[in-house]
Design a protein around this motif. Sequence first.
Motif, mmCIF file in Angstrom:
data_model
loop_
_atom_site.group_PDB
_atom_site.id
_atom_site.type_symbol
_atom_site.label_atom_id
_atom_site.label_comp_id
_atom_site.label_asym_id
_atom_site.label_seq_id
_atom_site.Cartn_x
_atom_site.Cartn_y
_atom_site.Cartn_z
ATOM 1 N N ILE A 1 72.371 46.224 40.955
ATOM 2 C CA ILE A 1 73.791 46.161 40.612
ATOM 3 C C ILE A 1 74.468 47.492 40.938
ATOM 4 C CG2 ILE A 1 75.376 46.056 38.652
ATOM 5 C CD1 ILE A 1 73.467 43.857 37.524
ATOM 6 N N ALA A 2 73.770 48.584 40.689
ATOM 7 C CA ALA A 2 74.321 49.892 41.048
ATOM 8 C C ALA A 2 74.528 49.981 42.548
ATOM 9 C CB ALA A 2 73.391 51.004 40.569
ATOM 10 N N LEU B 1 74.504 40.138 46.257
ATOM 11 C CA LEU B 1 74.413 40.010 44.799
ATOM 12 C C LEU B 1 75.218 38.811 44.312
ATOM 13 C CD1 LEU B 1 73.265 41.575 42.289
ATOM 14 C CD2 LEU B 1 75.558 42.510 42.042
ATOM 15 N N HIS B 2 76.422 38.655 44.834
ATOM 16 C CA HIS B 2 77.263 37.531 44.413
ATOM 17 C C HIS B 2 76.618 36.205 44.779
ATOM 18 C CE1 HIS B 2 80.794 40.556 44.872
ATOM 19 N NE2 HIS B 2 80.038 40.815 43.835
ATOM 20 N N THR C 1 73.029 54.056 35.454
ATOM 21 C CA THR C 1 71.734 53.401 35.664
ATOM 22 C C THR C 1 70.702 54.368 36.236
ATOM 23 O OG1 THR C 1 72.118 52.666 37.938
ATOM 24 C CG2 THR C 1 72.921 51.233 36.194
ATOM 25 N N TYR D 1 74.402 41.020 30.048
ATOM 26 C CA TYR D 1 74.616 42.026 31.081
ATOM 27 C C TYR D 1 75.498 43.164 30.569
ATOM 28 C CZ TYR D 1 72.252 39.631 34.847
ATOM 29 O OH TYR D 1 71.277 39.082 35.648
ATOM 30 N N LEU E 1 74.307 47.021 30.895
ATOM 31 C CA LEU E 1 74.976 47.962 31.788
ATOM 32 C C LEU E 1 75.962 48.884 31.098
ATOM 33 C CD1 LEU E 1 75.632 45.342 34.559
ATOM 34 C CD2 LEU E 1 74.062 47.281 34.742
ATOM 35 N N ARG F 1 69.296 46.563 37.236
ATOM 36 C CA ARG F 1 70.280 47.636 37.128
ATOM 37 C C ARG F 1 70.434 48.368 38.452
ATOM 38 N NH1 ARG F 1 69.078 50.881 31.663
ATOM 39 N NH2 ARG F 1 67.173 51.237 32.825
ATOM 40 N N ALA G 1 78.723 41.775 38.426
ATOM 41 C CA ALA G 1 77.686 40.840 38.850
ATOM 42 C C ALA G 1 78.211 39.774 39.807
ATOM 43 C CB ALA G 1 77.034 40.198 37.635
ATOM 44 N N THR G 2 79.101 38.920 39.327
ATOM 45 C CA THR G 2 79.462 37.758 40.144
ATOM 46 C C THR G 2 80.543 38.047 41.165
ATOM 47 O OG1 THR G 2 81.201 36.972 38.672
ATOM 48 C CG2 THR G 2 78.945 36.280 38.179
ATOM 49 N N TYR H 1 73.876 35.434 42.227
ATOM 50 C CA TYR H 1 74.334 34.860 40.953
ATOM 51 C C TYR H 1 74.920 33.477 41.141
ATOM 52 C CZ TYR H 1 73.230 39.114 38.527
ATOM 53 O OH TYR H 1 72.534 40.152 37.985
ATOM 54 N N ALA I 1 77.302 52.676 37.650
ATOM 55 C CA ALA I 1 76.186 52.836 38.588
ATOM 56 C C ALA I 1 75.450 54.142 38.314
ATOM 57 C CB ALA I 1 76.700 52.813 40.025
ATOM 58 N N PHE J 1 68.063 53.630 41.510
ATOM 59 C CA PHE J 1 68.700 53.500 42.810
ATOM 60 C C PHE J 1 68.912 54.845 43.516
ATOM 61 C CE2 PHE J 1 73.094 53.606 44.558
ATOM 62 C CZ PHE J 1 72.784 53.139 45.819
ATOM 63 N N THR K 1 77.611 48.315 43.879
ATOM 64 C CA THR K 1 78.900 49.000 43.695
ATOM 65 C C THR K 1 79.175 49.972 44.838
ATOM 66 O OG1 THR K 1 78.058 50.914 42.468
ATOM 67 C CG2 THR K 1 78.571 48.941 41.189
ATOM 68 N N CYS K 2 78.168 50.251 45.658
ATOM 69 C CA CYS K 2 78.305 51.257 46.715
ATOM 70 C C CYS K 2 78.379 50.650 48.107
ATOM 71 C CB CYS K 2 77.128 52.218 46.684
ATOM 72 S SG CYS K 2 76.879 53.036 45.113
#
Lengths: 231, 231
Positions: A133-134, A146-147, B137, A188, A192, A130, B193-194, A150, B134, A56, A137-138
Amino acid sequence: MTTAQPPETEEPDSEEPGAEEPGTDEPGTVRPGGRTARVRAAVLRAAGDALAEHGFAQLDLADIARRAGVGKTTVYRRWGTVTGLLADLLADMARTSPRTETGSLLGDLEANARLVRRTLADPRQGRLFRAVIAAATCDERTAAALHRFYESRIAEWEPCARQAVERGELPQGTDTHEVIRAVSAPLYYRLLATGAPLDEESAHRAAQAAYAAACAGAYVREHTGVYEAQG
Amino acid sequence: MTTAQPPETEEPDSEEPGAEEPGTDEPGTVRPGGRTARVRAAVLRAAGDALAEHGFAQLDLADIARRAGVGKTTVYRRWGTVTGLLADLLADMARTSPRTETGSLLGDLEANARLVRRTLADPRQGRLFRAVIAAATCDERTAAALHRFYESRIAEWEPCARQAVERGELPQGTDTHEVIRAVSAPLYYRLLATGAPLDEESAHRAAQAAYAAACAGAYVREHTGVYEAQG
DNA sequence: GTACTAACGGAACTACGGTTCCATTAAGAC
DNA sequence: GTCTTAATGGAACCGTAGTTCCGTTAGTAC
């Protein structure tokens, strides 16, 4: 990833009331045919490749544009930022694929665990997940995408748990979505956090553990009636 | 985070054989006293603050230097990159804190689940963990530091599971580390994730599920004798 | 205390990710 | 087919993260 359709349709109308001209849309919405569609498909494909290779942080949109055979101006204009592009990529990934049905809950959970494990252990897919998901977080938009991803994946497998409740294999009041989530969680966590290997045994354990916990009533909704909905 | 000592001591001697002068050490190793130690502590503190505020991507070392009241040259010279700094921060976070002991396995697992939940749900700590994960990764060194961090945390709680095996509460051959990991996994899955809420019920469920699965033998080592070691 | 120099820090510099400008291409309407 | 203009893409531009230079500060040895 292969075909393309208008993204960002769930945009909440306008961020700030009274911004710019009211009717002005994002580029790509008025003439979404031919070239526009090809560009979007090529860019999403290239973004996946680049993410899988570099991760990423080391990513820049100019490189993606080069891979896609597209001007970098176009990429910046259409997606703006790396996280914006990833949100679109996630929306594209969210389309569901048909799941297998083995007829028994434990069998379905095992199948799900194997599928998730195989996906995360695959070099390209694992890096892609990965990275995404990274990115989530930003950036809030990416996190929301993402939510949703899933949510759709879990909803796809939830029926096997619901049927198990109906035939009395699992206790009444079981949160069936949570049973499915319980299969993915340890895989996961390895991917992670701990870095432990994603081998076949880890998938087997994940399914067995989720099944045992569900049978024991660990996912029965309790006390408060607040968590009735899927959440 | 508060005191400081030499980091990167586990550096594997030299990356490429025959680089630079053989005896030249990283800055900060020859005079690690007074000022050097204060600078390191201030920078790690500032890095934690900045991460918690901005997340991983929007981070620049100049900002961290400003917060720490330190020249940005110093930060670049000592840590070089954001991920390098985070690896150091993780090494600092890895020091174990004494855990509570309730006397029963389920009680200990519940305590662990509550601790993890509280940490991840805390705004500052939660963001910090997401940012560090993050970063891991994107960089091998940071990932290695993260794995060591979780190894130490898991090892800290593992005895309660091992004792449960010894007194016959859990089956012989149970992978006791895996029992502890099973408590954290669903909470991290929510965090990363979720996006499901990290409420008290989620912690309770995590502990209950891990306990039920462990009792049912889901974490008994199987078939291959390969996974004897902690892994 | 003095001497030596590791480590720090300000300022100027560089490189590159990201933006702006505008000419060119082609989608969609007729 | 023609017309309109949405969308693209090359090139020049800009801002800032990261580097280099070198004078200053302060650990450590004596």
